[in-house]
Design a protein around this motif. Sequence first.
Motif, PDB file in Angstrom:
ATOM      1  N   GLU A 121      25.214  51.679 -53.402  1.00  0.00           N
ATOM      2  CA  GLU A 121      25.485  53.623 -54.280  1.00  0.00           C
ATOM      3  C   GLU A 121      25.331  55.104 -53.636  1.00  0.00           C
ATOM      4  O   GLU A 121      26.069  55.584 -53.926  1.00  0.00           O
ATOM      5  CB  GLU A 121      23.796  53.841 -54.525  1.00  0.00           C
ATOM      6  CG  GLU A 121      22.704  53.508 -55.954  1.00  0.00           C
ATOM      7  CD  GLU A 121      21.776  53.871 -55.576  1.00  0.00           C
ATOM      8  OE1 GLU A 121      20.730  54.210 -54.828  1.00  0.00           O
ATOM      9  OE2 GLU A 121      20.502  53.139 -56.321  1.00  0.00           O
ATOM     10  N   ALA A 125      28.071  53.659 -51.875  1.00  0.00           N
ATOM     11  CA  ALA A 125      29.970  54.119 -52.086  1.00  0.00           C
ATOM     12  C   ALA A 125      30.618  54.772 -53.510  1.00  0.00           C
ATOM     13  O   ALA A 125      31.166  54.986 -53.827  1.00  0.00           O
ATOM     14  CB  ALA A 125      30.456  52.529 -52.308  1.00  0.00           C
ATOM     15  N   GLN A 126      29.446  53.938 -54.421  1.00  0.00           N
ATOM     16  CA  GLN A 126      29.639  54.983 -55.702  1.00  0.00           C
ATOM     17  C   GLN A 126      29.593  56.493 -55.413  1.00  0.00           C
ATOM     18  O   GLN A 126      30.506  56.804 -56.016  1.00  0.00           O
ATOM     19  CB  GLN A 126      28.364  54.536 -56.832  1.00  0.00           C
ATOM     20  CG  GLN A 126      28.908  53.791 -57.235  1.00  0.00           C
ATOM     21  CD  GLN A 126      27.478  52.944 -57.707  1.00  0.00           C
ATOM     22  OE1 GLN A 126      26.396  52.813 -57.796  1.00  0.00           O
ATOM     23  NE2 GLN A 126      28.216  51.889 -59.037  1.00  0.00           N
ATOM     24  N   SER A 127      27.821  57.101 -54.684  1.00  0.00           N
ATOM     25  CA  SER A 127      28.750  58.157 -54.448  1.00  0.00           C
ATOM     26  C   SER A 127      29.862  59.029 -53.774  1.00  0.00           C
ATOM     27  O   SER A 127      30.045  60.387 -53.975  1.00  0.00           O
ATOM     28  CB  SER A 127      27.207  58.609 -53.840  1.00  0.00           C
ATOM     29  OG  SER A 127      27.406  58.077 -52.207  1.00  0.00           O
TER      30      SER A 127
END
Lengths: 289, 266
Positions: free
Chosen positions: A187, A189-191
Amino acid sequence: MSAQTEVPTPSLSVPPGEHAGKEEAPRIVPVRRTGRWAAAVAVLLLLAGALVSVVRNKAFQWDVVGAYLTTDSVLRGLGLTLWLTGLVVVLGFALGTVLAVLRLSGNPVLRAVSWGYIWLFRSTPILVQLLFWFNIGALYPQILGVDTVNLLSPIAVAVIGLTLHEAAYAAEVVRGGILSVERGQLEAAQSLGLGPWRRFRRIVLPQAMRSIVPPAGNMLIGTLKGTSIVSIIAVQDLLYSAQLVYHRTYEVIPLLLVATLWYVAITSLLSVGQYYVERHYARGTAGAR
Amino acid sequence: MSATAEPAEEVTGPDAMVEIRSVHKSFGPLEVLRGIDLSVRAGEVTVVLGPSGSGKSTLLRTINHLEKVDQGWINVDGTLVGYRRSGNKLYELREREVLRQRTAIGFVFQNFNLFPHLTVLENVIEAPVAALGRPRKDAVAAAEKLLARVGLADKAGAYPKQLSGGQQQRVAIARALALEPKLLLFDEPTSALDPELVGEVLDVIKDLAHGGTTMIVVTHEIGFAREVADTVVFMDEGRIVEQGPPADVLDHPVQERTRAFLSKVL
């Protein structure tokens, strides 16, 4: 137990602080571990006995072991065992990583195919799989217009058979590693806007490696020894090279010892290597306070 | 339900940084967001309060599309988050486009979620280098400034696990700031910290607030809300119960549920 009764009882009634400063702090006497000593001595005696018998039993023929340990044919066999192991582990883990990613993908068809592969290749003995690939010509006499027998040498069969088998196990090892990485990492890394490949390569895989390396080291050692199974399809690995000699000279035990010593030596080296690989991937955790 | 909600021009004020309209979200049978409407003006600090399970963290996660909404829409700086509107339909964006949108929205997690295998500096430069394609040298220089700003200039080479919780959270804030986001989202940034470490993290957030960063902070720190918030939002059971300036919501709550909650936490 009698030792306890010798403690002067009156002192127990005195509060602990009373004598502080006057008397020395009581000394701690560790319990005697008589059983532990007895067991150690017994085991050492047994080991010494075994060692003496190995050295004194002429049938081991240690002189023959020494004579064959570094002969060309044995070293050639050792070389084949080493590169076969390396190739199978590298290809097996490459295919295994793909299978693990498929197994964790959002696509149900890919998930099922990966599951099916792992199920099939883990459900049959490697010996049966090798014999099957060795005889694949019976099913497909020709592949792309070429005779299967010519296309697939015993060594090619060994590489294919061992790799497909290795991949099924490697897939589970890699999958376990990926699952061990906290969901919050993904999460984060995604954000931060990191793409899927970058997330996998840079964030997930290095952390997964901590859980992957110990079982992978196990598999590497297992594969090194497991390659000896290719001797049944006449691939000249370490074991088969030793067998070729003793089929000629009947010095069975000494030549098996030659192979054994090499397997032990290489496995020991790999264990040392594993220690350093584990230390590398433990960075950021080893210094935890 | 107000299913007819659509991105209308008139509700998007000229200085609205975030527009949330009629957002619904369910996890299976559990509806955690039941129609949320909220506007956040640029440069303002919005603090979201509410009991556990009130949906405040989920709401925050929908703003950068970590959670997809089931209904409604969210605008950040005039751009729909996660969707493209065409006629009366919202088409889900491809991941690449969502990732690009996220680089404008910083997110700080309750558990920091720093990358443990990377040093503090590597954590901070990862996104500018990998997601924005900045040259490594520039990213390092910017990261060093940010670390100085959160008081951790000397920790650039350390690994996260070598730092205290408060220090880790300050690194996480620096990491979010490295993308120079238009909006910062904080999901209970001090809830995982030992009590004596809460202050240092709140100080950094206050500093950012005074610097004019637009932010939405989900927290249980009432004192922080009173001191920093322009708007306090109280949520319960997936709805916004009450919102307004801290002096109103915290000191003179109108709603019974707000009063009951505040009497327990104050």
